[in-house]
Design an enzyme around this catalytic site. Structure first.
Site, PDB file in Angstrom:
ATOM      1  N   GLU A 120      16.356  25.956  -4.270  1.00  7.13           N
ATOM      2  CA  GLU A 120      16.289  24.501  -4.039  1.00  7.13           C
ATOM      3  C   GLU A 120      17.612  23.761  -4.219  1.00  7.13           C
ATOM      4  O   GLU A 120      17.729  22.850  -5.042  1.00  7.13           O
ATOM      5  CB  GLU A 120      15.220  23.891  -4.965  1.00  7.13           C
ATOM      6  CG  GLU A 120      13.837  24.466  -4.745  1.00  7.13           C
ATOM      7  CD  GLU A 120      12.807  23.922  -5.729  1.00  7.13           C
ATOM      8  OE1 GLU A 120      13.166  23.088  -6.582  1.00  7.13           O
ATOM      9  OE2 GLU A 120      11.644  24.349  -5.659  1.00  7.13           O
ATOM     10  N   GLU A 167       5.566  30.580  -2.075  1.00  8.10           N
ATOM     11  CA  GLU A 167       4.821  29.726  -3.013  1.00  8.10           C
ATOM     12  C   GLU A 167       3.719  28.969  -2.271  1.00  8.10           C
ATOM     13  O   GLU A 167       3.631  27.748  -2.322  1.00  8.10           O
ATOM     14  CB  GLU A 167       5.769  28.742  -3.721  1.00  8.10           C
ATOM     15  CG  GLU A 167       6.928  29.430  -4.427  1.00  8.10           C
ATOM     16  CD  GLU A 167       7.844  28.471  -5.176  1.00  8.10           C
ATOM     17  OE1 GLU A 167       7.398  27.344  -5.496  1.00  8.10           O
ATOM     18  OE2 GLU A 167       8.995  28.860  -5.448  1.00  8.10           O
TER      19      GLU A 167
END
Length: 339
Positions: free
Chosen positions: A150, A255
């Site tokens: 991220e 995820e």
């Protein structure tokens, strides 16, 4: 047939698990019967692997080589070994769940931020320490690592303590260090959310993945895939999946969940239909050679465990199982696409 058996011609099917899952027999049964890949939800992240007490007590000793400890991850590694569950390592470098003291001189949050040179030394030492521990004590268990997590936000590289201390090129160094110390054959992945958004997709392709590929540093792209019932449009998701796949990288769906705050039969039927469409896209992309999907990982086992209820501040029903490991309509819908 189970998820892992049904999708074995295409990709592994995994789940992220927390500490109760490795101590609750019914959860262990579900995990081992349905899945053939495992991710540790939290306990392999830097906040748990950095030895805070040692670093703060002896900052000069550990200034360039932070002390580490692995008591939090060890039960998960032992569990995976016992049950012959291949693992994804999550995650080596992240702006979140890395303690603030790690970025300061002498590990003192009242002191200035550490220099670029010091932080690069700490970064290399930390990555070496984690990989060495796992590869020495659990050889062959982890088949892929989320090296960096991220780093893109609001149209550019994310402003974080990593970018403040090292610079926005810190991700290149992280992958260089990981490649230096990782065992042969283990995949190195970049991982991020909202990867189907057009601006983010294009930024990741040009500013993150291609520079990494130019140095032979990255093997896989991790598409987190925290979806909602409306977003993203699955046509947009399909385009992004195939664009990442066209680079020649292995694709990991890392995820997966679909936020749904309505437990009614009608809403859960709609959830099942969205999952079926998504898995059709994934299956076809792999079968047609448009994306070399290695693994599809659900984020948590059961609705009752989902992180989304806390994150969204409302109850979420986003997964394939609920109520003491019972399959939902979404479970059967995903399997039905293979009939």
């Amino acid at each position: 047939m189970s998820l892992k058996e049904s999708f074995s011609p295409y990709f592994r099917v995994g789940a992220a698990i927390a500490r109760p899952d490795i101590t609750t027999p019914s959860h262990t049964k579900l995990m081992t019967e349905q899945f053939n890949s495992m991710t540790c939800e939290n306990d392999m992240k830097p906040m748990y692997s950095l030895d805070q007490a040692e670093n703060l007590a002896h900052p000069e000793k550990y200034n360039l080589s932070p002390a580490t400890k692995f008591d939090r991850m060890k039960p998960f590694l032992d569990f995976a070994t016992e049950h012959k569950l291949p693992m994804r390592g999550h995650t080596l470098v992240w702006h979140n769940q890395t303690p603030k003291y790690f970025f300061h001189e002498n590990y003192d949050v009242e002191a200035p931020l550490a220099s670029r040179e010091v932080m690069l030394a700490r970064l290399e030492s930390y990555i070496r320490s984690v990989l060495t521990f796992v590869q020495t004590n659990y050889p062959g268990l982890i088949y892929a690592w989320d090296v960096v997590n991220e780093i893109v936000d609001e149209g550019d590289f994310r402003k974080s303590l990593w970018s403040q201390t090292v610079g926005t090129d810190f991700f290149l160094y992280a992958f260089r260090f990981a490649r230096k110390y990782v065992a042969e054959g283990v995949q190195l992945c970049y991982n991020d959310y909202s990867t189907a958004l057009v601006w983010k997709r294009d930024f990741l392709l040009e500013k993150v993945l291609k520079p990494l590929m130019a140095e032979g540093l990255v093997d896989g792209m991790g598409m987190q895939s925290h979806l909602t019932m409306e977003e993203p449009e699955l046509d947009m998701y399909k385009i992004a999946l195939e664009m990442y796949g066209a680079l020649g990288l292995v694709i990991h769906i890392t995820e997966l969940d679909i936020h749904n705050n309505d437990p009614s039969e009608a809403s859960q039927t709609a959830l099942a239909e969205r999952y079926a469409k998504l898995f059709t896209i994934l299956r076809d992309a792999k079968a047609e050679g448009k994306a070399n999907i290695e693994c599809v990982t659900f984020w948590n086992l059961l609705d009752e465990e989902s992180w989304l209820s806390g994150f969204r501040k409302e109850r979420s029903y986003p997964l394939l199982f609920h109520n003491d490991d019972q399959p939902k309509a979404a479970y059967y819908a995903v399997l039905d696409i293979l009939k």
